[in-house]
Write an enzyme that holds these catalytic residues in place. Structure first.
Site, PDB file in Angstrom:
ATOM      1  N   LYS A  14       0.825  -1.207   0.000  1.00 25.14           N
ATOM      2  CA  LYS A  14       0.000   0.000   0.000  1.00 25.14           C
ATOM      3  C   LYS A  14       0.864   1.265   0.000  1.00 25.14           C
ATOM      4  O   LYS A  14       0.644   2.169  -0.804  1.00 25.14           O
ATOM      5  CB  LYS A  14      -0.941   0.021   1.223  1.00 25.14           C
ATOM      6  N   ARG A  89     -10.154   0.256   7.784  1.00 24.62           N
ATOM      7  CA  ARG A  89      -9.779  -1.122   8.112  1.00 24.62           C
ATOM      8  C   ARG A  89     -10.926  -1.895   8.741  1.00 24.62           C
ATOM      9  O   ARG A  89     -10.774  -3.075   9.065  1.00 24.62           O
ATOM     10  CB  ARG A  89      -8.608  -1.102   9.104  1.00 24.62           C
ATOM     11  N   ARG A 128      11.428  -6.443   5.657  1.00 23.26           N
ATOM     12  CA  ARG A 128      11.294  -5.058   6.122  1.00 23.26           C
ATOM     13  C   ARG A 128      11.758  -4.924   7.575  1.00 23.26           C
ATOM     14  O   ARG A 128      12.318  -3.904   7.968  1.00 23.26           O
ATOM     15  CB  ARG A 128       9.833  -4.606   5.979  1.00 23.26           C
ATOM     16  N   ARG A 134      10.886  -1.970  12.011  1.00 24.50           N
ATOM     17  CA  ARG A 134       9.582  -1.612  12.580  1.00 24.50           C
ATOM     18  C   ARG A 134       9.227  -2.601  13.675  1.00 24.50           C
ATOM     19  O   ARG A 134       9.271  -3.813  13.461  1.00 24.50           O
ATOM     20  CB  ARG A 134       8.521  -1.627  11.474  1.00 24.50           C
ATOM     21  N   ARG A 145      -1.373  -9.696  13.022  1.00 21.45           N
ATOM     22  CA  ARG A 145      -1.876  -8.713  12.051  1.00 21.45           C
ATOM     23  C   ARG A 145      -2.617  -9.409  10.908  1.00 21.45           C
ATOM     24  O   ARG A 145      -3.624  -8.909  10.432  1.00 21.45           O
ATOM     25  CB  ARG A 145      -0.721  -7.846  11.529  1.00 21.45           C
TER      26      ARG A 145
END
Ligand code: ATP
Ligand code: MG
Length: 190
Positions: A14, A89, A128, A134, A145
């Site tokens: 996204k 969401r 990532r 993160r 998630r």
């Protein structure tokens, strides 16, 4: 460009595609994940609340998120389209977005759904984690998630279908191909 809602699982791209879309069509960009991470970094009251949810892979409560979204939207320069990245969401958020835009005589524009297989998603998020560090990109939180996505967010796909604005793009192994398909579609939308 009209408004764009970019939708997909964690790691579906996204944020990446949003940056490319913003560069090509000169639009505003609201990434609710980035807004929350900046609040956390600045140690604000909102950041403190958000951190607990994010670290557990859970969604921030709808009322809070809807309030943040409206404030962020109203702070952007008027007249350009906006790309909504990470919002809505939940069905409640989607209904609130529709109403917020209607109150301003704006509309939702088009929704782009990024469809990516879970193996690719997991590999991207773990990669990532190494590159950006993160806090929520660890295997345990990623699993939560995904669960939250399937339970609370994925059902929205049908909601957008019913609104008549859903457009799906499926990952076939190349970013150039995916982006080419997205641009070809958006070029017909201006
Ligand atoms: P990616 O950005 O790679 O697609 P992602 O969708 O998991 O991954 P973000 O959109 O950056 O990541 O969101 C990170 C976290 O911020 C979410 O897991 C959630 O806790 C919180 N968050 C972001 N947007 C919302 C929202 N609209 N409603 C509730 N919580 C949100
Ligand atoms: Mg993102």
């Amino acid at each position: 460009m009209k408004n764009i809602i970019i939708f997909g699982a964690p790691g579906s791209g996204k944020g990446t595609y949003s940056d490319d879309i913003v560069a090509r069509y000169d639009m505003g960009h609201i990434s609710t994940g980035d807004v929350l991470r900046s609040e956390i970094k600045n140690g604000t009251e909102l950041g403190k609340i958000a951190q607990g949810y994010i670290d557990n892979g859970q969604l921030i409560p709808d009322e809070l998120m809807i309030d943040i979204l409206a404030k962020t939207y109203d702070a952007l320069p008027a007249g350009k389209g906006v790309i909504f990245d990470g919002f809505p969401r939940t069905i409640t958020q989607a209904e609130a977005l529709k109403k917020m835009l209607a109150d301003r005589k704006h509309d939702m524009g088009v929704m782009l759904e990024l469809i990516v297989d879970e193996e690719t998603l997991l590999a991207r998020l773990l990669n990532r984690a190494k590159e950006q560090g993160r806090a929520d990109d660890n295997e345990e939180t990623i699993k939560k998630r995904f669960e939250v996505y399937h339970k609370q967010t994925a059902p929205l796909s049908k909601w957008f279908e019913q609104e008549g604005i859903r457009n799906a793009f499926t990952w076939k192994g190349s970013k150039e191909t995916m982006l080419g398909e997205i641009f070809a579609f958006l070029d017909t939308q201006k």
